[in-house]
Design an enzyme around this catalytic site. Sequence first.
Site, short mmCIF file in Angstrom:
data_model
loop_
_atom_site.label_atom_id
_atom_site.label_comp_id
_atom_site.label_asym_id
_atom_site.label_seq_id
_atom_site.Cartn_x
_atom_site.Cartn_y
_atom_site.Cartn_z
N LYS A 83 -36.75 21.04 -140.46
CA LYS A 83 -36.08 19.80 -140.86
C LYS A 83 -34.70 20.13 -141.38
O LYS A 83 -34.55 20.96 -142.31
CB LYS A 83 -36.89 19.17 -142.00
CG LYS A 83 -37.46 17.82 -141.69
CD LYS A 83 -38.32 17.40 -142.86
CE LYS A 83 -38.33 15.93 -143.02
NZ LYS A 83 -39.12 15.52 -144.19
C1 E4P Z 1 -40.51 12.41 -144.48
O1 E4P Z 1 -40.15 13.15 -143.60
C2 E4P Z 1 -39.63 12.01 -145.58
O2 E4P Z 1 -39.18 13.13 -146.27
C3 E4P Z 1 -40.33 11.04 -146.50
O3 E4P Z 1 -40.97 10.04 -145.70
C4 E4P Z 1 -39.40 10.42 -147.50
O4 E4P Z 1 -40.07 9.40 -148.18
P1 E4P Z 1 -39.54 8.79 -149.55
O5 E4P Z 1 -38.33 7.96 -149.27
O6 E4P Z 1 -40.69 7.95 -150.03
O7 E4P Z 1 -39.24 9.93 -150.47
#
Ligand code: E4P
Length: 222
Positions: A83
């Site tokens: 990522k």
């Molecule tokens: C997933 O890849 C993301 O990091 C996650 O869904 C972020 O979610 P949040 O906005 O609830 O922290």
Amino acid sequence: MQIYLDTAEVEDIRKYAAWGVIDGVTTNPSLVAKSGRVFEEVIEEICGIVDGPISAEVTALDADGMVAQAEPLAAIHSNVTIKVPLIPEGLKATKRLREKDVKVNVTLCFSATQAVLAAKAGATMVSPFIGRLDDRGERGMALIEDIVRTFRNYPQFNTKVLVASVRNADHVRQSALLGADICTIPPKILDKMVSHDLTDTGLAAFLKDWENAQTAEGATTS
Ligand code: E4P
């Protein structure tokens, strides 16, 4: 639509993987920090539970640093998906990692134009964060609609739309209606998705009728 689990909690991953509906897992530095465990160990353990893309996020802010952090992570398992943030250095790192055949999830996407750039860089998947847009009064689902429609115009884009920052079951319903490729879902929302009061009352009534019939049958045969 594929369903990923949005957590770094290994016990939760084990529990929901047993449902047979989990196609992958997304983690981020906040989720790993919350688990209180060593990053690489968590990723390796998750790879042993779910046979699908497992997102592991780098924290460097320059492409060289991102690639350097990505290499040992990608070596853990072929399912590890790196990522990287949707910034210019993240796009550079995406291109370089894809050349090495490493899967990349470009994260922190908040506009359709950012998503186009991620696709042009060769991202395996791009993660638009809908809940964070909703939180500040914008419509996160409108972004998913824009990206899905845009990508449909360009079949040469191989980047999957991964709906992230999901806050409720209706986000999942709308993502599926719009044709998003993947939705990454926190465990507590999966619980909400599976439950329905009519399922519970219906099941209780079936069991009660069955039990009554057995009792009546017992009474007639004795
Ligand atoms: C997933 O890849 C993301 O990091 C996650 O869904 C972020 O979610 P949040 O906005 O609830 O922290």
